[in-house]
Design a protein around this motif. Sequence first.
Motif, mmCIF file in Angstrom:
data_model
loop_
_atom_site.group_PDB
_atom_site.id
_atom_site.type_symbol
_atom_site.label_atom_id
_atom_site.label_comp_id
_atom_site.label_asym_id
_atom_site.label_seq_id
_atom_site.Cartn_x
_atom_site.Cartn_y
_atom_site.Cartn_z
ATOM 1 N N VAL A 142 -0.675 12.390 -14.481
ATOM 2 C CA VAL A 142 -1.020 14.307 -15.214
ATOM 3 C C VAL A 142 -2.528 14.896 -14.220
ATOM 4 O O VAL A 142 -3.335 13.781 -13.761
ATOM 5 N N PRO A 143 -2.265 15.484 -13.561
ATOM 6 C CA PRO A 143 -3.348 16.323 -13.007
ATOM 7 C C PRO A 143 -4.586 16.005 -13.881
ATOM 8 O O PRO A 143 -4.929 16.623 -14.514
ATOM 9 N N GLY A 144 -5.683 14.818 -12.965
ATOM 10 C CA GLY A 144 -7.230 14.765 -13.588
ATOM 11 C C GLY A 144 -6.791 13.839 -14.057
ATOM 12 O O GLY A 144 -8.547 13.653 -14.553
ATOM 13 N N ALA A 145 -6.069 13.325 -15.298
ATOM 14 C CA ALA A 145 -5.610 12.279 -15.993
ATOM 15 C C ALA A 145 -6.130 11.097 -14.952
ATOM 16 O O ALA A 145 -5.777 10.489 -14.069
ATOM 17 N N GLN A 146 -6.985 9.660 -15.867
ATOM 18 C CA GLN A 146 -7.156 9.004 -15.327
ATOM 19 C C GLN A 146 -6.799 7.778 -16.399
ATOM 20 O O GLN A 146 -6.142 8.020 -17.582
ATOM 21 N N GLY A 147 -6.069 6.381 -16.253
ATOM 22 C CA GLY A 147 -5.623 5.546 -16.546
ATOM 23 C C GLY A 147 -4.319 4.816 -15.833
ATOM 24 O O GLY A 147 -5.201 3.301 -16.114
ATOM 25 N N ILE A 148 -4.109 5.879 -15.201
ATOM 26 C CA ILE A 148 -2.735 4.848 -14.539
ATOM 27 C C ILE A 148 -2.854 5.114 -13.316
ATOM 28 O O ILE A 148 -2.456 6.766 -13.134
ATOM 29 N N ASP A 149 -2.670 3.873 -12.279
ATOM 30 C CA ASP A 149 -2.268 4.680 -11.315
ATOM 31 C C ASP A 149 -2.282 3.395 -10.643
ATOM 32 O O ASP A 149 -2.074 2.629 -11.609
ATOM 33 N N GLY A 150 -2.360 3.607 -9.069
ATOM 34 C CA GLY A 150 -1.636 2.271 -8.548
ATOM 35 C C GLY A 150 -0.253 2.347 -8.570
ATOM 36 O O GLY A 150 1.326 2.456 -8.870
ATOM 37 N N VAL A 151 0.282 0.529 -8.556
ATOM 38 C CA VAL A 151 1.626 0.186 -8.883
ATOM 39 C C VAL A 151 2.103 0.938 -9.995
ATOM 40 O O VAL A 151 3.169 0.749 -10.566
ATOM 41 N N ALA A 152 1.574 0.801 -11.014
ATOM 42 C CA ALA A 152 1.285 1.043 -12.886
ATOM 43 C C ALA A 152 1.554 2.152 -12.370
ATOM 44 O O ALA A 152 3.218 2.659 -13.294
ATOM 45 N N LEU A 153 1.680 3.414 -11.966
ATOM 46 C CA LEU A 153 1.768 5.276 -11.981
ATOM 47 C C LEU A 153 3.065 4.566 -11.102
ATOM 48 O O LEU A 153 4.120 5.771 -11.610
ATOM 49 N N THR A 154 3.209 4.304 -10.132
ATOM 50 C CA THR A 154 4.551 4.315 -9.594
ATOM 51 C C THR A 154 5.420 3.783 -10.323
ATOM 52 O O THR A 154 6.774 4.222 -10.304
ATOM 53 N N GLN A 155 4.940 2.634 -10.834
ATOM 54 C CA GLN A 155 6.550 1.591 -11.872
ATOM 55 C C GLN A 155 6.845 3.367 -12.849
ATOM 56 O O GLN A 155 8.239 2.991 -13.282
ATOM 57 N N GLY A 175 0.764 -1.213 0.029
ATOM 58 C CA GLY A 175 -0.174 0.017 0.287
ATOM 59 C C GLY A 175 0.561 1.273 -0.050
ATOM 60 O O GLY A 175 0.302 1.913 -0.562
ATOM 61 N N ASN A 176 2.051 1.007 0.729
ATOM 62 C CA ASN A 176 2.596 2.574 0.449
ATOM 63 C C ASN A 176 3.669 2.724 -0.932
ATOM 64 O O ASN A 176 3.886 3.645 -1.490
ATOM 65 N N ILE A 177 3.348 1.600 -1.780
ATOM 66 C CA ILE A 177 4.024 1.509 -3.573
ATOM 67 C C ILE A 177 2.706 2.272 -3.851
ATOM 68 O O ILE A 177 1.802 3.503 -4.460
ATOM 69 N N ALA A 178 1.286 1.297 -4.344
ATOM 70 C CA ALA A 178 -0.211 1.458 -4.590
ATOM 71 C C ALA A 178 -0.505 2.777 -3.959
ATOM 72 O O ALA A 178 -1.492 3.491 -4.413
ATOM 73 N N GLY A 179 -0.669 2.355 -2.657
ATOM 74 C CA GLY A 179 -1.515 2.980 -2.330
ATOM 75 C C GLY A 179 -2.173 4.492 -2.227
ATOM 76 O O GLY A 179 -2.254 5.368 -2.398
ATOM 77 N N VAL A 180 -0.552 5.055 -1.973
ATOM 78 C CA VAL A 180 0.034 6.492 -2.374
ATOM 79 C C VAL A 180 -0.594 7.182 -3.954
ATOM 80 O O VAL A 180 -1.284 7.825 -3.344
ATOM 81 N N ALA A 181 0.074 6.018 -4.923
ATOM 82 C CA ALA A 181 -0.383 6.264 -6.071
ATOM 83 C C ALA A 181 -1.700 6.335 -6.143
ATOM 84 O O ALA A 181 -2.365 7.968 -6.872
ATOM 85 N N VAL A 182 -2.458 5.807 -5.656
ATOM 86 C CA VAL A 182 -4.221 5.993 -5.909
ATOM 87 C C VAL A 182 -4.121 7.112 -5.003
ATOM 88 O O VAL A 182 -5.338 8.191 -5.881
ATOM 89 N N ALA A 183 -4.093 7.165 -3.404
ATOM 90 C CA ALA A 183 -4.413 8.515 -3.129
ATOM 91 C C ALA A 183 -3.872 9.926 -4.388
ATOM 92 O O ALA A 183 -5.162 10.626 -3.866
ATOM 93 N N ILE A 184 -3.199 9.977 -4.962
ATOM 94 C CA ILE A 184 -2.117 11.104 -5.321
ATOM 95 C C ILE A 184 -3.355 11.007 -6.819
ATOM 96 O O ILE A 184 -3.943 12.115 -7.320
ATOM 97 N N THR A 185 -4.068 10.463 -7.523
ATOM 98 C CA THR A 185 -5.202 9.971 -8.700
ATOM 99 C C THR A 185 -6.305 10.740 -8.293
ATOM 100 O O THR A 185 -6.562 11.039 -9.136
ATOM 101 N N LEU A 186 -6.212 10.226 -7.231
ATOM 102 C CA LEU A 186 -7.978 10.156 -6.935
ATOM 103 C C LEU A 186 -8.244 12.236 -5.776
ATOM 104 O O LEU A 186 -9.585 12.372 -6.044
ATOM 105 N N ASP A 192 13.836 2.088 -17.732
ATOM 106 C CA ASP A 192 13.758 1.041 -17.637
ATOM 107 C C ASP A 192 13.636 -0.412 -16.535
ATOM 108 O O ASP A 192 13.075 -0.937 -15.728
ATOM 109 N N ALA A 193 14.928 0.036 -15.786
ATOM 110 C CA ALA A 193 15.482 -0.842 -15.236
ATOM 111 C C ALA A 193 15.471 -1.417 -14.022
ATOM 112 O O ALA A 193 15.102 -1.874 -12.958
ATOM 113 N N ALA A 194 14.669 0.512 -13.186
ATOM 114 C CA ALA A 194 14.953 0.818 -12.048
ATOM 115 C C ALA A 194 12.923 0.124 -11.529
ATOM 116 O O ALA A 194 12.472 -0.571 -11.254
ATOM 117 N N ARG A 195 12.545 -0.661 -13.263
ATOM 118 C CA ARG A 195 11.031 -1.374 -12.916
ATOM 119 C C ARG A 195 11.613 -2.767 -11.661
ATOM 120 O O ARG A 195 10.359 -3.194 -10.950
#
Length: 476
Positions: free
Chosen positions: A325-338, A79-90, A347-350
């Motif tokens: 991108v503020p207000g944009a939908q589509g990428i969130d969770g782990v994918a956004l952080t990744q 959640g520290n990786i995915a949850g924070v990303a979701v919080a910022i997206t929403l 890409d190696a950072a993934r």
Amino acid sequence: MAFLTAFFGAIDNLTWGWALIPILVVFGVFLTIMSGFVQFVFFRRMFRVLGRGANNADPNAISAREALLVSVGGRVGGGNIAGVAVAITLGGPGAVFWMWAIALCGMATSLIECTLAQLYKTRDGEGGFRGGPAYYIRRGLGGRYNWLAIVYGICLMASFGFGFNAFQGNTMAGALHDSFGIDRLWSGIVIVAVTALVIFGGIKRIARAADVVVPVMALGYIAVAILVIGLNIADVPDMLVRIVRSAFGFDQAVAGGMGAAIAQGLRRGLFSNEAGLGSAPNVAATALVRHPVSQGITQSLSVFIDTMLICTCTALIILLGDVYVPGAQGIDGVALTQQSLASHLGDAARYLLTLAILLFAFSSIIYNYYLGENGLAVMTRSKPAVLALRLAILAMVFLGAAAPQATSVFFFSDPMMGLLALVNLIAIIMLFPVAMRVIDDYRTQLKAGVARPVLDPARFPDLDIDRKAWDPTVWK
């Protein structure tokens, strides 16, 4: 099945749906004020536990530092990786500000609940200690509330021991499959084998494992975030301004503005740091310390590390990148952080993020197991029951890893956590005067020049304290 789904859905709505988050927020503010801002007064003392010097009279006991690392390992998860990303997206960048705010209040809540857990801990007959909300309900509130302790134990075992461990197994197997193409079945077998090696050693082996895993995962993740900050140092001031402006509605990053920022920030912060949920006190009680408040202070640091450091690292990686991108939908969770991390470091950072997810999830599994065992101990400590629990939890981890759709069966996890949080909050409210007496005792000793206060049970003759767990002569 439909009836059970509806039943637990109703519990979820009555707890997380509208009641519990406001209660936790108000409660955290109340405890902060009524305790005299203990989390700030004792802030410098929190970091003493990080030193390698063991202050235990018994070198075989769980130290304050080990208990801290076990709880950090549990609080810090996927959640520290995915949850924070979701919080910022929403909720926009402002969600980060409110995440910080609730963490600062949660530090007081954690200090109080973990102080009570230490105060009412008992000897477990194996040279260690057990404690937590079920124990301070029984010993602090009396036998008439034994049923409440049992409800708490059942909820703890069901939510953390079974449900959340299935999800963590799913997270680990999913990360290995997505990054390396490893089949979930083989991942599940390896995850279960490694988990078994740790949990069959009991709390002492869990503590030793956390002493290795948690520093590596936390310091490694922080190091990556510092590297990202260094590469984008010129953008940091503007980013901080964006966070504050969005938090107070001056920068409408998403629909809902300030309201969305507050809702998402508070929710993410509470789910992440677990302050007030009654989970961390179970681990806090295992430590051998001189005074209950000293472990309360230590566990307050755990909240700080989880939210103010680890969650903030994720937020910085996202907000300093160009993927979000503020207000944009589509990428969130782990994918956004990744993708944000890849935009900074390539890409190696993934693969670095995959390693972080694996370590975060594994530390949560061993933490969740101990919570499940402590929930069982409220009802029985028989060895066959403990063995059955261990095998059942390993089966849940494997099920979550090998059959990702099976995690939907554990729809009861969040409602059960909501119930145990409400039980814990009721107990803390009723025992708050006791907690303040213990805190005042600690403060009095500090003012008298005692560098490291020691609890003397004789000063609290009216409390049902396990005298064997609190022998002041041990420290002389």
